[in-house]
Design a protein around this motif. Sequence first.
Motif, mmCIF file in Angstrom:
data_model
loop_
_atom_site.group_PDB
_atom_site.id
_atom_site.type_symbol
_atom_site.label_atom_id
_atom_site.label_comp_id
_atom_site.label_asym_id
_atom_site.label_seq_id
_atom_site.Cartn_x
_atom_site.Cartn_y
_atom_site.Cartn_z
ATOM 1 N N GLY A 78 0.910 -0.961 0.169
ATOM 2 C CA GLY A 78 -0.204 0.070 -0.429
ATOM 3 C C GLY A 78 0.319 1.381 0.020
ATOM 4 O O GLY A 78 0.147 2.227 -1.170
ATOM 5 N N LEU A 79 1.894 0.873 0.719
ATOM 6 C CA LEU A 79 3.217 2.369 0.870
ATOM 7 C C LEU A 79 3.123 2.417 -0.526
ATOM 8 O O LEU A 79 3.556 3.771 -0.652
ATOM 9 N N ARG A 80 4.232 1.694 -1.302
ATOM 10 C CA ARG A 80 4.815 1.786 -2.184
ATOM 11 C C ARG A 80 3.028 2.450 -3.680
ATOM 12 O O ARG A 80 4.083 3.437 -4.516
ATOM 13 N N ASN A 81 2.635 2.126 -3.860
ATOM 14 C CA ASN A 81 1.053 2.328 -4.596
ATOM 15 C C ASN A 81 1.016 3.904 -3.838
ATOM 16 O O ASN A 81 1.099 4.869 -4.579
ATOM 17 N N TYR A 82 1.280 4.189 -2.886
ATOM 18 C CA TYR A 82 0.806 5.890 -2.083
ATOM 19 C C TYR A 82 2.105 6.690 -2.704
ATOM 20 O O TYR A 82 1.640 8.030 -3.675
ATOM 21 N N TRP A 83 3.440 6.075 -2.953
ATOM 22 C CA TRP A 83 4.362 7.244 -2.674
ATOM 23 C C TRP A 83 5.123 6.943 -4.539
ATOM 24 O O TRP A 83 5.479 7.827 -4.666
ATOM 25 N N ASP A 118 11.534 7.763 -4.552
ATOM 26 C CA ASP A 118 12.825 6.915 -3.735
ATOM 27 C C ASP A 118 11.361 6.060 -2.516
ATOM 28 O O ASP A 118 12.380 5.077 -1.859
ATOM 29 N N TYR A 119 10.711 6.858 -1.971
ATOM 30 C CA TYR A 119 10.233 6.892 -1.072
ATOM 31 C C TYR A 119 8.879 4.964 -1.821
ATOM 32 O O TYR A 119 9.288 3.691 -0.962
ATOM 33 N N VAL A 159 8.318 4.946 9.153
ATOM 34 C CA VAL A 159 8.803 5.750 8.754
ATOM 35 C C VAL A 159 8.451 6.207 7.990
ATOM 36 O O VAL A 159 7.707 7.495 7.961
ATOM 37 N N LEU A 160 7.264 5.534 6.920
ATOM 38 C CA LEU A 160 7.108 6.075 5.339
ATOM 39 C C LEU A 160 5.398 6.957 5.980
ATOM 40 O O LEU A 160 4.676 7.492 5.091
ATOM 41 N N GLN A 161 5.027 6.401 6.920
ATOM 42 C CA GLN A 161 3.851 6.325 7.117
ATOM 43 C C GLN A 161 3.631 7.500 8.255
ATOM 44 O O GLN A 161 2.641 8.449 7.918
ATOM 45 N N GLN A 162 4.740 8.104 8.806
ATOM 46 C CA GLN A 162 4.680 9.367 9.281
ATOM 47 C C GLN A 162 5.619 9.905 8.335
ATOM 48 O O GLN A 162 5.124 11.732 8.662
#
Length: 514
Positions: free
Chosen positions: A426-431, A437-438, A480-483
Amino acid sequence: MTTATITQRLQPRGATVLGVIAALGAAGVMGLVATLTNSPLALLAGGVLALGTAMLFRPELGVILFLALLWMNVPAVLVTFHHVPGFVVEASILLLLVPVAKYLLQRQPVVITPASIALLIYVGANLLSSATSTNPALATQSVVTLLGEGLLIYALASNAIRSPRVAQYAVRTLVVAAVVMAALAIHQEVTQSYDDPYLGFARIKDQAEIITGIPNPDDRPRSEGPVGETNRFAQVLLVVVPLALTGMGIRHALLGRVLPAAASLVIATGVLLTFSRGAAVAMGLLAVVLVLKRYVKLRHMLAVILAFMVSVFAVAPEFIARVESIGAVAGWVSGDSDAPDGAVLGRTTSNVAALLVFVDHPIAGVGPGVYAQDYSIEYANRLGLRFFLEERRAHNMYVEWAAELGIIGLTSGLAMIALTMTQLSGLRNYWLTRRRDYADLAGAFWLAVLMYASTAVFLHLSYARYFFGLLALANSVIWVLQQERKSLGNEAPAAQLPNGALEAIPAGAYRLPT
């Protein structure tokens, strides 16, 4: 004004300079004491003091050093080959205490993710299974190992990384460690110096037989690295391949492509020299996923596979025969071929036997660490596939979880992996459209966890420190990526975000050609 306050006000480069000066000063004082007293212990204390002082200003130093020691299995090598007292090398976990304590003293929150909750349930399942086991002494010993190599490493490592920059340092540390281990294995193969263990960092399977000059002529030398087991060494290397490919975040246009590709090639060659069938299957899965996730074009991947196959035939044709033996199981079950080789048949027997134990003990299992000693021979020999004279573990992390911990332990163990991978995806798709880089960082750990999970189909959970260390790093990246996502708030849409909207590692992280 406290050290923490000074460090917070300094720019990273200023903190580094001040940390180096303070560390050199501490080392100089203790070096003078060591000289005057002629005490090696004082010299060791000086090194520890210097490192601790530097870590007050740059806490990521503890993270980097701990990960390097962990992934290269340095503590175990020092004990086995260099007779260093065990309590000294086990203290390497203390390297994480300084950064964690520093962050907590600054009143930063404790890192907790859904996978952390699943881990606590998993620990509870181990305690429950141990309490109901018919061999509580053996089960308790396994629980103690879990608390030290699992829960403690996870809790400290996941809380020691608080920024994308430090996460990037962690990735590069693992890549360098894997490259060094693989390079030693390659040098050993090229020079055929199988009798040289390279100070314990490049061991060979059945090295004792090789050194005595009477190796089995049917056995090809297989690299064990510093881990001391071929399949586990392959697993430790393989999970780093996607980190090298997509997670290092190198800005330079040329080096950002050359270095990741070169590092991945060296590590993959190290995996090849282990002749691990499970790792070969996982590498095939990685190739498919890289294409499906559009990290690389299909034609480029086919070219890489062709080049790899040519190299295998030229350097280690035995690897092909080992991989082909996996398919013999399906043919044997269907009656289309003879029985597979003894190793494959033995692993199949162990898997089925563990599943039968789970059927008989479905709730809490037979106890952590108990299956192999108390149940493996009896249940395996019932099958009539291969006769066991000595106990064997299940050679599959999931079926061993089921047999030893029951449905509670199996479910919570699977949840740790599933929750980690789901959040990373989910974080990969968001960023992906905001900060590449994220996105690459999240995607790299998603692939790394996938590699461990796939090789675990062929390996039980020994060397638990690698599994929980990887989970800790992945979940620290999640936090970290959520923050960073929270700090974005309701700012401009992804396509309109300026590159410098977030304080983090520079944009332009490495990505494979698309």
